[in-house]
Design an enzyme around this catalytic site. Structure first.
Site, PDB file in Angstrom:
ATOM      1  CG  LEU A 197      -1.977  -1.061   1.318  1.00 25.90           C
ATOM      2  CD1 LEU A 197      -2.841  -0.836   2.546  1.00 25.90           C
ATOM      3  CD2 LEU A 197      -2.849  -1.080   0.061  1.00 25.90           C
ATOM      4  CG  ASP A 198       3.582   3.960  -2.991  1.00 23.90           C
ATOM      5  OD1 ASP A 198       4.707   3.564  -2.663  1.00 23.90           O
ATOM      6  OD2 ASP A 198       3.361   5.095  -3.445  1.00 23.90           O
ATOM      7  CD  GLU A 239       6.010   3.844   0.673  1.00 21.46           C
ATOM      8  OE1 GLU A 239       7.046   4.342   0.227  1.00 21.46           O
ATOM      9  OE2 GLU A 239       4.932   4.460   0.694  1.00 21.46           O
ATOM     10  CG  HIS A 296      11.219   3.283  -6.550  1.00 21.73           C
ATOM     11  ND1 HIS A 296      10.874   2.393  -5.553  1.00 21.73           N
ATOM     12  CD2 HIS A 296      10.274   4.243  -6.549  1.00 21.73           C
ATOM     13  CE1 HIS A 296       9.761   2.812  -4.974  1.00 21.73           C
ATOM     14  NE2 HIS A 296       9.375   3.929  -5.555  1.00 21.73           N
ATOM     15  CG  ASP A 297      11.221   6.930  -4.009  1.00 26.58           C
ATOM     16  OD1 ASP A 297      11.158   7.274  -5.204  1.00 26.58           O
ATOM     17  OD2 ASP A 297      10.211   6.711  -3.324  1.00 26.58           O
ATOM     18  CG  ASP A 343      16.785  20.954   3.754  1.00 25.25           C
ATOM     19  OD1 ASP A 343      17.878  20.335   3.753  1.00 25.25           O
ATOM     20  OD2 ASP A 343      16.552  21.905   2.992  1.00 25.25           O
ATOM     21  CB  VAL A 344      18.718  15.418   3.985  1.00 29.18           C
ATOM     22  CG1 VAL A 344      18.898  14.270   2.990  1.00 29.18           C
ATOM     23  CG2 VAL A 344      19.789  16.483   3.768  1.00 29.18           C
ATOM     24  CG  HIS A 345      12.211  13.134   1.821  1.00 27.26           C
ATOM     25  ND1 HIS A 345      11.571  12.531   2.884  1.00 27.26           N
ATOM     26  CD2 HIS A 345      11.646  12.604   0.698  1.00 27.26           C
ATOM     27  CE1 HIS A 345      10.667  11.676   2.429  1.00 27.26           C
ATOM     28  NE2 HIS A 345      10.696  11.688   1.109  1.00 27.26           N
TER      29      HIS A 345
END
Length: 489
Positions: A197-198, A239, A296-297, A343-345
């Protein structure tokens, strides 16, 4: 249920040979005994953007990838996991296209969140928006209805464009519930075993909240989804990128969760030659998790690592990653940045490249992942020890393309000749086949520059020793005769 305690592969439908048929051929030829945990196929559905994550429907497969026959063919040998973007659907979907044509007269109008469902007047209130965890400057887009020329503001959490390609769904609508039932029934027919579940953390929109993982509403929604999945014998994997305590709450309720903390912890241990934080984490984390290093991210940082890292130390680690060719995705809303502005995601890179292409360091990272309790997922670029695709980033202007290289059949054959890839395959086979990984896990005491992990079940036992100074890893295990065998990873 379907989830097996063995290694899974994550891949796009077109990343290993060009389409689903080629993917199945590659899997059967090179990896038939490798991915016993299954294959996570990133969205193979018709999509209008975000490399598959803006799907038009889940009832069809994108024709350039193949058909459901191809998915079922893969499913004959491997458990198949697919994504369901439960929060949104494509602007190009038949549902939203009908709404764009007819507006409120559309039979699908109630599927979407027009702003009057939140604010009675239909006008957004900045004070409420300021509290939200935003993924774009504003959480809605404005569209013009063809038949009337009227403008409609509709909720859009995600999307690079304005108006957005990704239209949020109203989970309170009966239409939404029917759609989910249709999609899941189809997954069952196509022999899909696990559904991720994205973006599920964003489904609840409630004024006065961050509109992210809103409790207790989110649990009611997940319980309904779980009931639906269970009725079809499908496993569910929510997710959620959030503060680690949020993940732990899901784990307490019996849900599978993603270990989004492990990739950073492993990176930190290998870069800073210190196992202290990693070992503390491995001792205290929930065990029912899917583990990953790469995807992939990118490598998750905020909000996943909030309150687990010193942001000044994290900044140093991020700077090393940047020196090694990585790029970053950043947090947008000021309220969700650290007090010092950190602020690094996510750190976007190939995991092999961020470890400087050092084979031993990379194998040590994988060994830690495989010894951590949970179902290990290996991303296809990581499987082939792929490097940062700087050309892909330049060509597309999309930072995430750094770790999304499409491998031709020839490139796959070449990668398989690399010693690091052969060593990784051997390690995967050991993780799949050695029975002790279904037993009891221990983090053994070690000095700061070492990692010592162990598993034991009945008369089977294995341990991992990593020297963080040299990055050398050794696995010691009892063979069928009860003899101690040492294996240099």
């Amino acid at each position: 249920m379907a989830v097996k305690n063995q290694v899974q592969l994550i891949t796009y439908p077109d990343s290993m040979g060009g389409d689903l048929k080629a993917l199945n051929d590659v899997l059967l030829k090179h990896f038939a005994d490798v991915f016993k945990g299954g294959i996570h196929i990133l969205p193979p559905f018709p999509s209008s953007g975000d490399r598959g994550f803006a799907p038009l429907t889940y009832l069809e497969i994108e024709p350039s990838f193949g058909t459901w026959d191809d998915i079922r063919a893969i499913g004959e040998k491997f458990d198949v996991l697919v994504d369901l973007m439960v929060n949104h659907i494509s602007r190009q979907s038949e549902y939203f296209q009908d709404f764009l044509q007819k507006g409120r007269k559309s039979e699908y109008a109630d599927l979407f969140l027009t702003l009057d469902k939140l604010w009675e007047s239909g006008e957004p209130v900045q004070e409420d928006i300021a509290k939200m965890f935003l993924r774009r400057p504003l959480p809605y887009s404005t569209y013009t209805i063809a038949e009337t020329g009227e403008e409609e503001k509709v909720w859009t959490t995600f999307g690079k464009t304005d108006p957005s390609e990704q239209i949020d769904l109203d989970i309170k609508s009966q239409l939404f519930k029917q759609l989910m039932i249709d999609f899941f029934m189809n997954f069952k027919r196509q022999n899909v075993k696990i559904v991720r579940l994205d973006a599920v953390g964003y489904v609840i929109k409630k004024l006065g909240t961050s509109c992210f993982f809103v409790e207790p509403d989110i649990y009611e929604f997940l319980d309904w989804m779980m009931e639906l999945a269970n009725s079809l014998d499908i496993d569910l994997l929510p997710e959620v990128h959030a503060h680690y305590t949020t993940q732990y709450k899901l784990a307490e309720r019996g849900y599978w969760i993603y270990d989004f903390i492990l990739p950073y912890r492993v990176l930190d241990a290998l870069m800073n030659k210190s196992s202290h934080e990693l070992c503390h984490y491995l001792r205290t984390r929930p065990q029912k998790q899917f583990t990953m290093l790469d995807c992939h991210d990118g490598i998750p940082v905020k909000p996943d690592m909030d309150d687990l890292i010193d942001t000044q130390e994290a900044r140093k680690l991020v700077d090393v990653c940047l020196e090694r060719g990585s790029n970053l995705s950043l947090i947008l809303s000021d309220e969700h940045k650290a007090d010092d502005g950190f602020d690094v995601h996510q750190i976007r890179c190939s995991f092999y490249s961020v470890l400087n292409g050092e084979d031993d360091a990379y194998l040590a990272a994988r060994a830690i992942q495989f010894f951590a309790p949970g179902v290990p997922q290996v991303y296809y670029v990581g499987l082939l020890a792929g490097e940062n695709d700087l050309e892909g980033v330049k060509k597309s202007g999309e930072g995430r393309e750094i770790n999304r290289h499409n491998f031709s059949l020839e490139e796959i054959e070449q990668s398989l000749k690399k010693e690091v890839v052969q060593r990784l395959l051997k390690l995967i086979r050991f993780r799949n086949e050695y029975e002790a990984f279904n037993g009891e896990f221990t983090v053994m005491d070690s000095s700061k520059d070492e990692v010592r992990l162990a598993w034991k079940k009945d008369n089977k036992a294995c341990s991992l020793f990593i020297n963080l100074i040299t990055n050398k890893s050794v696995i010691e295990y009892l063979d069928l005769d009860g003899k101690t065998v040492q294996y240099a990873v």
